[in-house]
Design an enzyme around this catalytic site. Structure first.
Site, PDB file in Angstrom:
ATOM      1  N   HIS A 297      51.451  38.201  40.397  1.00 25.81           N
ATOM      2  CA  HIS A 297      50.178  38.142  39.677  1.00 25.81           C
ATOM      3  C   HIS A 297      49.794  39.559  39.276  1.00 25.81           C
ATOM      4  O   HIS A 297      50.041  40.506  40.013  1.00 25.81           O
ATOM      5  CB  HIS A 297      49.077  37.564  40.595  1.00 25.81           C
ATOM      6  CG  HIS A 297      47.886  37.078  39.853  1.00 25.81           C
ATOM      7  ND1 HIS A 297      46.881  37.912  39.436  1.00 25.81           N
ATOM      8  CD2 HIS A 297      47.557  35.836  39.420  1.00 25.81           C
ATOM      9  CE1 HIS A 297      45.963  37.210  38.804  1.00 25.81           C
ATOM     10  NE2 HIS A 297      46.351  35.951  38.774  1.00 25.81           N
TER      11      HIS A 297
ATOM     12  N   ASP B 263      49.675  28.619  40.766  1.00 27.64           N
ATOM     13  CA  ASP B 263      50.564  27.638  40.139  1.00 27.64           C
ATOM     14  C   ASP B 263      51.687  27.155  41.040  1.00 27.64           C
ATOM     15  O   ASP B 263      52.390  26.204  40.690  1.00 27.64           O
ATOM     16  CB  ASP B 263      51.165  28.244  38.859  1.00 27.64           C
ATOM     17  CG  ASP B 263      50.095  28.468  37.811  1.00 27.64           C
ATOM     18  OD1 ASP B 263      49.894  29.618  37.401  1.00 27.64           O
ATOM     19  OD2 ASP B 263      49.437  27.473  37.457  1.00 27.64           O
TER      20      ASP B 263
HETATM   21  C1  SDX Z   1      48.185  32.647  36.085  1.00 29.01           C
HETATM   22  O1  SDX Z   1      45.613  36.734  35.042  1.00 29.01           O
HETATM   23  C2  SDX Z   1      45.200  35.666  35.704  1.00 29.01           C
HETATM   24  O2  SDX Z   1      44.225  35.663  36.378  1.00 29.01           O
HETATM   25  C3  SDX Z   1      46.087  34.438  35.490  1.00 29.01           C
HETATM   26  C4  SDX Z   1      45.772  33.236  36.379  1.00 29.01           C
HETATM   27  C5  SDX Z   1      44.429  32.621  36.033  1.00 29.01           C
HETATM   28  O3  SDX Z   1      43.855  31.932  36.892  1.00 29.01           O
HETATM   29  O4  SDX Z   1      44.010  32.757  34.832  1.00 29.01           O
HETATM   30  O5  SDX Z   1      45.781  33.615  37.762  1.00 29.01           O
HETATM   31  C6  SDX Z   1      46.791  32.111  36.177  1.00 29.01           C
HETATM   32  O6  SDX Z   1      48.640  32.911  34.984  1.00 29.01           O
HETATM   33  C7  SDX Z   1      48.957  32.905  37.338  1.00 29.01           C
HETATM   34  C8  SDX Z   1      50.351  33.553  37.071  1.00 29.01           C
HETATM   35  C9  SDX Z   1      51.315  32.419  36.686  1.00 29.01           C
HETATM   36  N1  SDX Z   1      52.571  32.983  36.200  1.00 29.01           N
HETATM   37  C10 SDX Z   1      53.727  32.853  36.910  1.00 29.01           C
HETATM   38  O7  SDX Z   1      53.789  32.370  38.052  1.00 29.01           O
HETATM   39  C11 SDX Z   1      54.954  33.357  36.185  1.00 29.01           C
HETATM   40  C12 SDX Z   1      55.793  34.225  37.136  1.00 29.01           C
HETATM   41  N2  SDX Z   1      55.034  35.479  37.374  1.00 29.01           N
HETATM   42  C13 SDX Z   1      55.317  36.586  36.534  1.00 29.01           C
HETATM   43  O8  SDX Z   1      55.871  36.396  35.289  1.00 29.01           O
HETATM   44  C14 SDX Z   1      54.404  37.794  36.723  1.00 29.01           C
HETATM   45  O9  SDX Z   1      54.245  37.959  38.078  1.00 29.01           O
HETATM   46  C15 SDX Z   1      53.052  37.782  36.044  1.00 29.01           C
HETATM   47  C16 SDX Z   1      53.173  37.525  34.591  1.00 29.01           C
HETATM   48  C17 SDX Z   1      52.159  36.759  36.663  1.00 29.01           C
HETATM   49  C18 SDX Z   1      52.432  39.171  36.258  1.00 29.01           C
HETATM   50  O10 SDX Z   1      53.225  40.053  35.576  1.00 29.01           O
HETATM   51  P1  SDX Z   1      52.919  41.630  35.598  1.00 29.01           P
HETATM   52  O11 SDX Z   1      51.666  41.941  36.341  1.00 29.01           O
HETATM   53  O12 SDX Z   1      53.049  42.127  34.215  1.00 29.01           O
HETATM   54  O13 SDX Z   1      54.041  42.152  36.535  1.00 29.01           O
HETATM   55  P2  SDX Z   1      55.370  42.766  35.995  1.00 29.01           P
HETATM   56  O14 SDX Z   1      56.012  41.825  35.027  1.00 29.01           O
HETATM   57  O15 SDX Z   1      55.080  44.171  35.565  1.00 29.01           O
HETATM   58  O16 SDX Z   1      56.264  42.771  37.334  1.00 29.01           O
HETATM   59  C19 SDX Z   1      56.258  43.862  38.233  1.00 29.01           C
HETATM   60  C20 SDX Z   1      57.603  43.766  38.916  1.00 29.01           C
HETATM   61  C21 SDX Z   1      58.776  43.719  37.938  1.00 29.01           C
HETATM   62  O17 SDX Z   1      59.911  44.220  38.629  1.00 29.01           O
HETATM   63  P3  SDX Z   1      60.411  45.753  38.266  1.00 29.01           P
HETATM   64  O18 SDX Z   1      60.545  45.812  36.760  1.00 29.01           O
HETATM   65  O19 SDX Z   1      59.308  46.634  38.800  1.00 29.01           O
HETATM   66  O20 SDX Z   1      61.720  45.884  38.991  1.00 29.01           O
HETATM   67  O21 SDX Z   1      57.695  42.531  39.651  1.00 29.01           O
HETATM   68  C22 SDX Z   1      58.721  41.714  39.081  1.00 29.01           C
HETATM   69  C23 SDX Z   1      59.019  42.247  37.695  1.00 29.01           C
HETATM   70  O22 SDX Z   1      60.358  41.972  37.325  1.00 29.01           O
HETATM   71  N3  SDX Z   1      58.175  40.357  39.037  1.00 29.01           N
HETATM   72  C24 SDX Z   1      58.866  39.274  39.365  1.00 29.01           C
HETATM   73  C25 SDX Z   1      57.954  38.227  39.233  1.00 29.01           C
HETATM   74  N4  SDX Z   1      56.774  38.687  38.835  1.00 29.01           N
HETATM   75  C26 SDX Z   1      56.910  40.019  38.701  1.00 29.01           C
HETATM   76  N5  SDX Z   1      60.158  39.111  39.736  1.00 29.01           N
HETATM   77  C27 SDX Z   1      60.523  37.839  40.011  1.00 29.01           C
HETATM   78  N6  SDX Z   1      59.714  36.769  39.944  1.00 29.01           N
HETATM   79  C28 SDX Z   1      58.423  36.914  39.536  1.00 29.01           C
HETATM   80  N7  SDX Z   1      57.632  35.867  39.452  1.00 29.01           N
END
Ligand code: SDX
Length: 435
Positions: free
Chosen positions: A312, A370
Site C-alpha cells: 500500500h 483487498d
Molecule cells: C487500494 O491509496 C489507497 O488508499 C487505495 C485503497 C483505498 O481504500 O482507496 O487502500 C485501495 O487500492 C489498496 C491497494 C490494492 N492494490 C493491490 O493490492 C495491488 C498490489 N499492490 C501494489 O501494486 C502496490 O503495493 C501499490 C500499488 C498498492 C502501492 O504501490 P507503491 O506505493 O507505488 O509501491 P511501489 O510500487 O513503489 O513498490 C515499492 C516496492 C517495489 O519494489 P522495489 O522496486 O523497491 O524493489 O515494493 C514492491 C515494488 O516492486 N511491491 C510489491 C508489491 N507492492 C509493492 N512487490 C510485490 N507485490 C506487491 N503487491
C-alpha cells in the site's frame, strides 16, 4: 487553508545563487505538517517534482486520517474498528458527509432521504440494453452513473447547497440499484426494483439475489457482513480514485460525471480492481505447494508478477481493514456452513509465508483491504467481476463527501499540475522532401 496556519517556516536555498524562499510550515490536527509551496515558483522559478504524489498534500481535508506506520484509519476521528463493530453504513455515510454522528432524529431523516431516491428513471433501464450481456459490470457502472448526468445536468447548480445535498442522496441511493441491475443484466434475470422497507445493505442483497418467483428471505448475518464491508470501503483519504473525483470536480463538472470518473479510476488492478485480481492470483497458484514458486516469480519481478492484495502506498503496517475483513470472512463462512474454504486456507498460508519473507518484510508489504474481501464476496455468491463494483458502491459515499468538501473549500481552484519538460527544444519545421 483556514484554522491550521502557523508562523513556522521551511527555507529553501538554491545552490550557486543567493536566492532562497521561506515556505510557511502548516500543521494539521494530527499527522505530518506541510510546507506551503504556492509561492515557490514566484520566489525561485522552480517547481517541485513528485511523480505519483507520494509526498504531496493536494488539499486540506477533515474527513479521513490514515497513519500508515501505525495502521490507523479514522473517519472524522472515529477509529474504523469501532465504526465497523458499532455503526452502520448509512450512519457512517452521515458521519463522512456531515462531520458528526447523527442524533436519532437526524439518522431517521437521513435514512429516509437516501432510501427515497433508490429508483432509477425508467428510461435508464433501456440504457442497459445497449451493453453486451458479457460486458464487465464496471464498464456498465461507468456508463450508467455517467448517464445520470443526462437526467440531472440541467438542474445542477453545484454552488447551491441544496443541489449538492440532493445530488449526494441521489448518488448514494442509486449506485446500489445500478450495480445490482448490472449483475442481473449479465445473468439474464429480471431487474429487481429497490425495496425502501429494507435497510441499505439488505436492499442491495435483495436486488442482487431475489427473483420475482420466490419470496425473499433476508439473512441477518450476511446483511450485517455486507454492511460492514461497505463501511470498510467507504472512504480512504486522497487515494487515486478520490483524487480523480476531486480533480474532475475542480473544473465545475457535475457530481454524476465526477463519480463516473472515480469509478473508472477505481477499476484499475493497482487500486480497487485488486480484489478481483487477488481471486485470479489465488486460482493461478491453485495449491499451497505452488506458493514458493509463485513468490519466487514475484520477487524475481519477471512479468511484473505482484502479490495482489499486498502492499500500500500509505500503510507500511497491517491495513486495519484487512484484519476486520479476515474476521468477517470467518463469520460469513461459518454462517454459510463452509467449514474449510480452500481459497481462504490458501490465502492464509500465502500471508503467513509472505510475512516471514524478507522481500515483503523489508519493503513493509502487508495485506491490504483487498486481500480477503474477494474470498468473502465469492462465498456470498458475488461473481469475481462484481467485486470492484461493490467497492465502488461503498466508495461513492467517500467520493461525494470529498467532492462536497472541495466545492465548499473557499481556497479551492481548478487542479492544474505542472511538469518538468525533457522533450525537444524549440526547432523549425522541416519540409517532407528534406527529412
Ligand atoms: C487500494 O491509496 C489507497 O488508499 C487505495 C485503497 C483505498 O481504500 O482507496 O487502500 C485501495 O487500492 C489498496 C491497494 C490494492 N492494490 C493491490 O493490492 C495491488 C498490489 N499492490 C501494489 O501494486 C502496490 O503495493 C501499490 C500499488 C498498492 C502501492 O504501490 P507503491 O506505493 O507505488 O509501491 P511501489 O510500487 O513503489 O513498490 C515499492 C516496492 C517495489 O519494489 P522495489 O522496486 O523497491 O524493489 O515494493 C514492491 C515494488 O516492486 N511491491 C510489491 C508489491 N507492492 C509493492 N512487490 C510485490 N507485490 C506487491 N503487491
Amino acid at each position: 487553508m483556514n484554522d491550521v496556519a502557523s508562523k513556522a517556516k521551511v527555507t529553501v536555498t538554491m545552490d550557486g545563487s543567493n536566492r532562497s524562499a521561506e515556505l510557511p510550515l502548516i500543521t494539521g490536527t494530527i499527522g505530518p505538517a506541510v510546507a506551503d509551496i504556492r509561492k515557490l515558483y514566484a520566489d525561485l522559478g522552480i517547481f517541485t517534482y513528485d511523480p505519483g504524489y507520494g509526498g504531496t498534500a493536494a488539499c486540506e481535508s477533515k474527513i479521513t486520517y490514515i497513519d500508515g506506520d501505525q495502521g490507523v484509519l479514522l473517519y472524522r476521528g472515529y477509529p474504523i474498528e469501532q465504526l465497523a463493530e458499532k455503526s452502520t453504513f448509512l450512519e457512517v455515510a452521515y458521519l463522512l458527509l456531515n462531520g458528526e454522528l447523527p442524533t436519532a432524529a437526524e439518522r431517521t431523516e437521513f435514512d429516509r432521504g437516501v432510501m427515497h431516491h433508490t429508483m432509477l428513471h425508467e428510461q435508464l433501464r433501456r440504457f442497459y440494453d445497449g451493453f453486451r450481456r458479457d460486458a464487465h459490470p464496471m464498464a456498465v457502472m461507468c456508463g450508467v452513473v455517467g448517464a445520470l448526468s443526462a437526467f440531472y445536468h440541467d438542474s445542477l447548480d453545484i454552488n447551491d447547497p441544496e443541489v449538492r445535498r440532493i445530488s449526494a442522496f441521489r448518488l448514494i441511493a442509486k449506485v446500489p440499484t445500478i450495480a445490482a441491475w448490472a449483475y442481473k443484466y449479465s445473468i439474464g434475470q429480471p431487474f429487481m426494483y429497490p425495496r425502501n422497507d429494507l435497510g441499505y445493505a439488505a436492499n442491495f442483497l435483495y436486488m442482487m439475489n431475489a427473483v420475482p418467483t420466490v419470496p425473499w428471505q433476508d439473512n441477518e448475518i450476511l446483511t450485517r457482513a455486507m454492511d460492514r464491508i461497505l463501511i470498510l470501503h467507504a472512504d480512504h483519504e486522497q487515494n487515486a480514485s478520490t483524487s480523480t473525483v476531486r480533480l474532475a470536480g475542480s473544473t465545475g463538472a457535475n457530481p454524476f460525471a465526477c463519480i463516473a470518473a472515480g469509478i473508472a479510476s477505481l477499476w484499475g488492478p493497482a487500486h480497487g480492481g485488486a480484489n478481483e485480481a487477488v481471486l485470479k492470483m489465488l486460482a493461478e497458484i491453485g495449491h499451497v505447494k505452488n506458493i514458493p514458486d509463485f513468490l519466487a516469480r514475484v520477487k524475481g519481478k519477471d512479468g511484473h508478477a505482484r502479490l495482489m492484495g499486498f502492499g500500500h502506498r500509505v500503510y507500511k503496517n497491517y491495513d486495519p481493514r484487512a484484519k476486520i475483513m479476515q474476521q468477517t470472512c470467518h463469520e460469513v463462512l461459518a454462517e454459510l456452513g463452509i467449514q474449510d474454504d480452500p481459497l481462504l486456507d490458501l490465502a492464509q498460508e500465502l500471508e503467513r509465508i509472505a510475512l516471514s519473507d524478507d522481500y515483503f518484510v523489508s519493503r513493509k508489504l502487508y495485506p491490504n483491504v483487498d486481500f480477503y474481501s474477494g474470498i468473502i464476496l465469492k462465498a456470498m455468491g458475488f461473481p469475481t467481476s462484481m467485486f470492484t463494483v461493490l467497492f465502488a458502491v461503498a466508495r461513492t459515499v467517500g467520493w461525494i463527501s470529498q467532492w462536497r468538501e472541495m466545492i465548499e473549500d473557499p481556497s479551492q481552484r481548478i487542479g492544474r499540475p505542472r511538469q518538468i519538460y525533457t522533450g525537444a527544444a524549440q526547432r523549425d519545421y522541416i519540409p517532407a522532401e528534406r527529412r
